[in-house]
Design a protein around this motif. Structure first.
Motif, PDB file in Angstrom:
ATOM      1  N   GLY A 221      -3.701 -55.451   6.464  1.00 28.44           N
ATOM      2  CA  GLY A 221      -4.557 -56.616   6.617  1.00 28.44           C
ATOM      3  C   GLY A 221      -4.294 -57.401   7.880  1.00 28.44           C
ATOM      4  O   GLY A 221      -4.927 -58.428   8.116  1.00 28.44           O
ATOM      5  N   GLY A 222      -3.366 -56.919   8.713  1.00 26.90           N
ATOM      6  CA  GLY A 222      -3.033 -57.611   9.951  1.00 26.90           C
ATOM      7  C   GLY A 222      -3.149 -56.687  11.153  1.00 26.90           C
ATOM      8  O   GLY A 222      -4.059 -55.860  11.235  1.00 26.90           O
ATOM      9  N   LYS A 223      -2.197 -56.824  12.057  1.00 26.84           N
ATOM     10  CA  LYS A 223      -2.236 -56.085  13.307  1.00 26.84           C
ATOM     11  C   LYS A 223      -1.918 -54.611  13.072  1.00 26.84           C
ATOM     12  O   LYS A 223      -1.002 -54.266  12.324  1.00 26.84           O
ATOM     13  CB  LYS A 223      -1.236 -56.687  14.290  1.00 26.84           C
ATOM     14  CG  LYS A 223      -1.270 -56.082  15.678  1.00 26.84           C
ATOM     15  CD  LYS A 223      -0.280 -56.789  16.586  1.00 26.84           C
ATOM     16  CE  LYS A 223      -0.305 -56.174  17.989  1.00 26.84           C
ATOM     17  NZ  LYS A 223       0.668 -56.845  18.891  1.00 26.84           N
ATOM     18  N   ASP A 224      -2.687 -53.719  13.730  1.00 32.07           N
ATOM     19  CA  ASP A 224      -2.409 -52.291  13.657  1.00 32.07           C
ATOM     20  C   ASP A 224      -1.096 -51.974  14.355  1.00 32.07           C
ATOM     21  O   ASP A 224      -0.720 -52.632  15.335  1.00 32.07           O
ATOM     22  CB  ASP A 224      -3.528 -51.479  14.312  1.00 32.07           C
ATOM     23  CG  ASP A 224      -4.798 -51.482  13.496  1.00 32.07           C
ATOM     24  OD1 ASP A 224      -4.709 -51.728  12.276  1.00 32.07           O
ATOM     25  OD2 ASP A 224      -5.875 -51.245  14.069  1.00 32.07           O
ATOM     26  N   GLY A 225      -0.415 -50.943  13.871  1.00 29.92           N
ATOM     27  CA  GLY A 225       0.821 -50.502  14.497  1.00 29.92           C
ATOM     28  C   GLY A 225       0.558 -49.722  15.778  1.00 29.92           C
ATOM     29  O   GLY A 225      -0.537 -49.195  15.996  1.00 29.92           O
ATOM     30  N   ARG A 226       1.576 -49.664  16.627  1.00 25.88           N
ATOM     31  CA  ARG A 226       1.429 -48.976  17.909  1.00 25.88           C
ATOM     32  C   ARG A 226       1.208 -47.482  17.729  1.00 25.88           C
ATOM     33  O   ARG A 226       0.525 -46.841  18.547  1.00 25.88           O
ATOM     34  CB  ARG A 226       2.661 -49.227  18.781  1.00 25.88           C
ATOM     35  CG  ARG A 226       2.814 -50.682  19.206  1.00 25.88           C
ATOM     36  CD  ARG A 226       4.065 -50.871  20.040  1.00 25.88           C
ATOM     37  NE  ARG A 226       3.972 -50.159  21.310  1.00 25.88           N
ATOM     38  CZ  ARG A 226       4.978 -50.014  22.162  1.00 25.88           C
ATOM     39  NH1 ARG A 226       6.166 -50.521  21.855  1.00 25.88           N
ATOM     40  NH2 ARG A 226       4.814 -49.359  23.286  1.00 25.88           N
ATOM     41  N   LEU A 227       1.791 -46.887  16.682  1.00 27.94           N
ATOM     42  CA  LEU A 227       1.638 -45.446  16.492  1.00 27.94           C
ATOM     43  C   LEU A 227       0.201 -45.071  16.168  1.00 27.94           C
ATOM     44  O   LEU A 227      -0.252 -43.986  16.523  1.00 27.94           O
ATOM     45  CB  LEU A 227       2.571 -44.948  15.394  1.00 27.94           C
ATOM     46  CG  LEU A 227       4.067 -45.016  15.696  1.00 27.94           C
ATOM     47  CD1 LEU A 227       4.872 -44.400  14.563  1.00 27.94           C
ATOM     48  CD2 LEU A 227       4.387 -44.312  17.012  1.00 27.94           C
ATOM     49  N   LEU A 228      -0.515 -45.960  15.499  1.00 26.91           N
ATOM     50  CA  LEU A 228      -1.923 -45.687  15.206  1.00 26.91           C
ATOM     51  C   LEU A 228      -2.717 -45.609  16.499  1.00 26.91           C
ATOM     52  O   LEU A 228      -3.643 -44.805  16.630  1.00 26.91           O
ATOM     53  CB  LEU A 228      -2.496 -46.769  14.289  1.00 26.91           C
ATOM     54  CG  LEU A 228      -3.927 -46.540  13.775  1.00 26.91           C
ATOM     55  CD1 LEU A 228      -3.990 -45.259  12.961  1.00 26.91           C
ATOM     56  CD2 LEU A 228      -4.389 -47.725  12.935  1.00 26.91           C
ATOM     57  N   ALA A 229      -2.315 -46.416  17.484  1.00 26.25           N
ATOM     58  CA  ALA A 229      -3.006 -46.407  18.775  1.00 26.25           C
ATOM     59  C   ALA A 229      -2.778 -45.114  19.532  1.00 26.25           C
ATOM     60  O   ALA A 229      -3.539 -44.784  20.435  1.00 26.25           O
ATOM     61  CB  ALA A 229      -2.534 -47.594  19.621  1.00 26.25           C
ATOM     62  N   ALA A 230      -1.727 -44.359  19.183  1.00 27.63           N
ATOM     63  CA  ALA A 230      -1.439 -43.101  19.874  1.00 27.63           C
ATOM     64  C   ALA A 230      -2.182 -41.925  19.270  1.00 27.63           C
ATOM     65  O   ALA A 230      -2.203 -40.836  19.852  1.00 27.63           O
ATOM     66  CB  ALA A 230       0.065 -42.823  19.843  1.00 27.63           C
ATOM     67  N   SER A 231      -2.786 -42.126  18.101  1.00 31.48           N
ATOM     68  CA  SER A 231      -3.441 -41.018  17.409  1.00 31.48           C
ATOM     69  C   SER A 231      -4.567 -40.439  18.265  1.00 31.48           C
ATOM     70  O   SER A 231      -5.367 -41.164  18.862  1.00 31.48           O
ATOM     71  CB  SER A 231      -3.997 -41.490  16.068  1.00 31.48           C
ATOM     72  OG  SER A 231      -4.371 -40.387  15.268  1.00 31.48           O
ATOM     73  N   GLY A 232      -4.597 -39.126  18.332  1.00 28.56           N
ATOM     74  CA  GLY A 232      -5.575 -38.447  19.174  1.00 28.56           C
ATOM     75  C   GLY A 232      -5.087 -38.208  20.578  1.00 28.56           C
ATOM     76  O   GLY A 232      -5.809 -37.662  21.405  1.00 28.56           O
ATOM     77  N   GLY A 233      -3.841 -38.606  20.849  1.00 23.60           N
ATOM     78  CA  GLY A 233      -3.307 -38.444  22.199  1.00 23.60           C
ATOM     79  C   GLY A 233      -1.876 -37.950  22.186  1.00 23.60           C
ATOM     80  O   GLY A 233      -1.533 -37.005  21.466  1.00 23.60           O
ATOM     81  N   THR A 234      -1.030 -38.622  22.962  1.00 22.25           N
ATOM     82  CA  THR A 234       0.362 -38.196  23.137  1.00 22.25           C
ATOM     83  C   THR A 234       1.300 -39.367  22.872  1.00 22.25           C
ATOM     84  O   THR A 234       1.065 -40.475  23.349  1.00 22.25           O
ATOM     85  CB  THR A 234       0.589 -37.682  24.576  1.00 22.25           C
ATOM     86  OG1 THR A 234      -0.248 -36.545  24.814  1.00 22.25           O
ATOM     87  CG2 THR A 234       2.043 -37.279  24.793  1.00 22.25           C
ATOM     88  N   LEU A 235       2.358 -39.104  22.112  1.00 23.39           N
ATOM     89  CA  LEU A 235       3.425 -40.073  21.877  1.00 23.39           C
ATOM     90  C   LEU A 235       4.631 -39.635  22.703  1.00 23.39           C
ATOM     91  O   LEU A 235       5.189 -38.560  22.480  1.00 23.39           O
ATOM     92  CB  LEU A 235       3.792 -40.134  20.398  1.00 23.39           C
ATOM     93  CG  LEU A 235       4.985 -41.030  20.036  1.00 23.39           C
ATOM     94  CD1 LEU A 235       4.670 -42.485  20.343  1.00 23.39           C
ATOM     95  CD2 LEU A 235       5.367 -40.857  18.569  1.00 23.39           C
ATOM     96  N   PHE A 236       5.028 -40.470  23.662  1.00 28.26           N
ATOM     97  CA  PHE A 236       6.159 -40.154  24.536  1.00 28.26           C
ATOM     98  C   PHE A 236       7.353 -40.990  24.117  1.00 28.26           C
ATOM     99  O   PHE A 236       7.340 -42.218  24.229  1.00 28.26           O
ATOM    100  CB  PHE A 236       5.795 -40.427  25.996  1.00 28.26           C
ATOM    101  CG  PHE A 236       6.940 -40.210  26.951  1.00 28.26           C
ATOM    102  CD1 PHE A 236       7.645 -39.020  26.956  1.00 28.26           C
ATOM    103  CD2 PHE A 236       7.302 -41.195  27.858  1.00 28.26           C
ATOM    104  CE1 PHE A 236       8.711 -38.814  27.835  1.00 28.26           C
ATOM    105  CE2 PHE A 236       8.349 -41.004  28.742  1.00 28.26           C
ATOM    106  CZ  PHE A 236       9.057 -39.809  28.731  1.00 28.26           C
ATOM    107  N   VAL A 263       3.196 -51.933   6.627  1.00 30.83           N
ATOM    108  CA  VAL A 263       3.941 -52.839   5.762  1.00 30.83           C
ATOM    109  C   VAL A 263       2.970 -53.515   4.776  1.00 30.83           C
ATOM    110  O   VAL A 263       1.950 -54.084   5.185  1.00 30.83           O
ATOM    111  CB  VAL A 263       4.682 -53.911   6.584  1.00 30.83           C
ATOM    112  CG1 VAL A 263       5.376 -54.907   5.663  1.00 30.83           C
ATOM    113  CG2 VAL A 263       5.690 -53.256   7.508  1.00 30.83           C
ATOM    114  N   GLY A 264       3.268 -53.405   3.490  1.00 31.56           N
ATOM    115  CA  GLY A 264       2.427 -54.019   2.465  1.00 31.56           C
ATOM    116  C   GLY A 264       1.288 -53.144   1.994  1.00 31.56           C
ATOM    117  O   GLY A 264       0.562 -53.518   1.071  1.00 31.56           O
ATOM    118  N   ALA A 265       1.116 -51.987   2.596  1.00 32.95           N
ATOM    119  CA  ALA A 265       0.029 -51.086   2.196  1.00 32.95           C
ATOM    120  C   ALA A 265       0.523 -50.105   1.137  1.00 32.95           C
ATOM    121  O   ALA A 265       1.716 -49.837   1.015  1.00 32.95           O
ATOM    122  CB  ALA A 265      -0.506 -50.332   3.398  1.00 32.95           C
ATOM    123  N   SER A 266      -0.417 -49.566   0.360  1.00 34.09           N
ATOM    124  CA  SER A 266      -0.072 -48.578  -0.667  1.00 34.09           C
ATOM    125  C   SER A 266      -0.577 -47.189  -0.303  1.00 34.09           C
ATOM    126  O   SER A 266      -0.140 -46.198  -0.897  1.00 34.09           O
ATOM    127  CB  SER A 266      -0.662 -48.994  -2.019  1.00 34.09           C
ATOM    128  OG  SER A 266      -2.074 -49.162  -1.919  1.00 34.09           O
TER     129      SER A 266
END
Length: 446
Positions: A221-236, A263-266
């Motif tokens: 219900g709040g700010k998205d995590g940084r790892l979600l922003a990497a989806s579809g690309g590359t995590l360095f 956090v807080g999600a099921s």
């Protein structure tokens, strides 16, 4: 692997019984098959079906097999095998001279026909692979500009990058500080299939076990995590050996399960990114001293690339220095300094403990000093004699230099932040953070 996964064929024959017989033969051999009764339908089928070979009758109403051969763009089209019950030697010779792969008379022995078609398909696949390699080599010219050097180690590294770019497996990049590990990681991303996706660089040494979940997984219900922003690309994952052990366990779960739980999600959220890691430490020693989890290492080291230290490729020093002098002369709007014999001797005598990053900084100091009319490579390398009038403390000196460099880059590139970040050799996000930290007003610089 079966031939069904390997090869596909387009059959062209107006005789329904013969067409079905050929379909049955090819499907029994494991091929993917499409068939049409008229040659004028082939053009549309080539883009829809993309066969590895075309098998066509010669005599058909309207467009004949020979007409079909003449209509094909032979260098780009799949090979054409002609089959006919009315063939003769002169027609067969002419057809092959005109570009047909082979000419087979009906009735033909099935095993012989399959051999001809298989060879034709293999040859086409090989030619397609070579064409793709040529396209990659054109793109590699950009890699040459990023990963500069002609030494054997660098040439081999560029080739390894090219070969691994399209493979989604994890890559671990090893090398001393300043050798250009992030440059290699970005090259793998840029040359790969996810080039349009994000490239998220994370300094693992800065991660905290206490804030990791909220920062990386996000808050329900709040700010998205940084790892979600990497989806579809590359995590360095940079400095992976400096990652806190509790965080390593969480990263391992994400890499294995490809899901994150805010956090807080099921309900977990699926993520999909390629993992590239980097370390300036011996990873095996890090495992032995319990700095790095062995199970995490096994997940990130499917392929290992090593970036050589600059002292091990001295033949590249002059090429690199020339490139950086030219780069910074454009940033600071002044002529590139002309290197004298003493400058060259100093460059070659230095051990470059900071590698390419140190050399780049030396080039920048050399250009800045050139503007003041009193410079040499020795002074640029000897940081104790850098520039008169700099602040007394290291923190103040670094801030003053960064402020000047960033201001100049923003002005030179007319506010285009991606271009300014590239010229400065840092990421866009890092540039934004430095602008805020240094209190720069971008609008006032333009």
């Amino acid at each position: 692997m079966s031939e069904q996964l390997q090869f596909s064929i387009l059959i062209v024959d107006d005789d329904k019984a013969m067409r079905q017989s050929l379909i049955d033969l090819m499907e029994a051999a494991g091929w993917r098959v499409e068939a049409v009764s008229r040659a004028n339908r082939v053009a549309s089928m080539l883009s829809e079906f993309a066969p590895d070979v075309i098998l066509s009758d010669v005599r058909m109403p309207g467009m004949s097999g020979l007409d079909l051969l003449a209509s094909l763009d032979l260098p780009m089209s799949p090979p054409l095998v002609l089959i006919s019950a009315h063939g003769d030697i002169p027609m067969a010779v002419q057809a092959i001279q005109d570009g047909a792969y082979s000419f087979v008379e009906k009735p033909c022995e099935p095993r012989r026909l399959l051999t001809i078609l298989r060879n034709a398909a293999q040859q086409y696949r090989m030619s397609q692979s070579n064409s793709r390699l040529k396209e990659q080599l054109v793109r590699l010219s950009g890699l040459d500009r990023v990963l500069i050097g002609q030494s054997g180690d660098i040439q081999n590294l560029r080739q390894d990058i090219l070969e691994l770019a399209d493979i989604q497996a994890a890559v671990l990049i090893q090398g001393e500080t300043g050798t250009g590990k992030e440059v290699v990681a970005r090259a793998l991303h840029t040359l790969g299939p996810n080039v349009d996706g994000p490239f998220l660089a994370i300094n693992c040494a800065m991660l905290s076990a206490e804030t990791f979940e909220a920062e990386m997984f996000g808050i329900s219900g709040g700010k998205d995590g940084r790892l979600l922003a990497a989806s579809g690309g590359t995590l360095f994952l940079d400095e992976i050996c400096s990652c806190p052990i509790p965080v390593q366990a969480q990263l391992l779960r994400v890499i294995e399960n490809k899901r994150i739980l805010p956090v807080g999600a099921s309900t977990p959220i699926p993520v999909d990114f390629r993992v590239i890691s980097a370390s300036n430490e011996d990873v095996n020693e890090a495992v032995a001293t319990r700095k790095l989890r062995q199970d995490l290492l096994f997940r990130i080291n499917t392929f290992v690339l090593t970036v050589p230290a600059l002292r091990l490729r001295r033949d590249d020093i002059m090429l690199l220095m020339t490139h950086f002098l030219d780069e910074f002369s454009k940033v600071y709007d002044c002529p590139a300094p002309v290197m004298q014999p003493d400058d060259i001797a100093m460059l070659m005598a230095h051990d470059w403990p900071g590698n390419v990053r140190e050399l780049r900084s030396v080039a920048e100091r050399r250009v800045l000093a050139e503007r003041r009319g009193n410079s040499s490579m020795a002074r640029a390398i000897n940081t104790e004699q850098m520039i008169e009038g700099v602040p007394n403390t290291l923190r103040e000196a670094v801030a003053a230099l960064e402020r000047e460099l960033i201001s100049k880059a923003i002005q030179l590139h007319e506010g285009r932040m991606d271009a300014a970040a590239e010229a400065l050799g840092i990421g866009r996000r890092t540039l934004n953070e430095k602008i805020v930290k240094l209190g720069l007003d971008k609008d006032s610089l333009l």
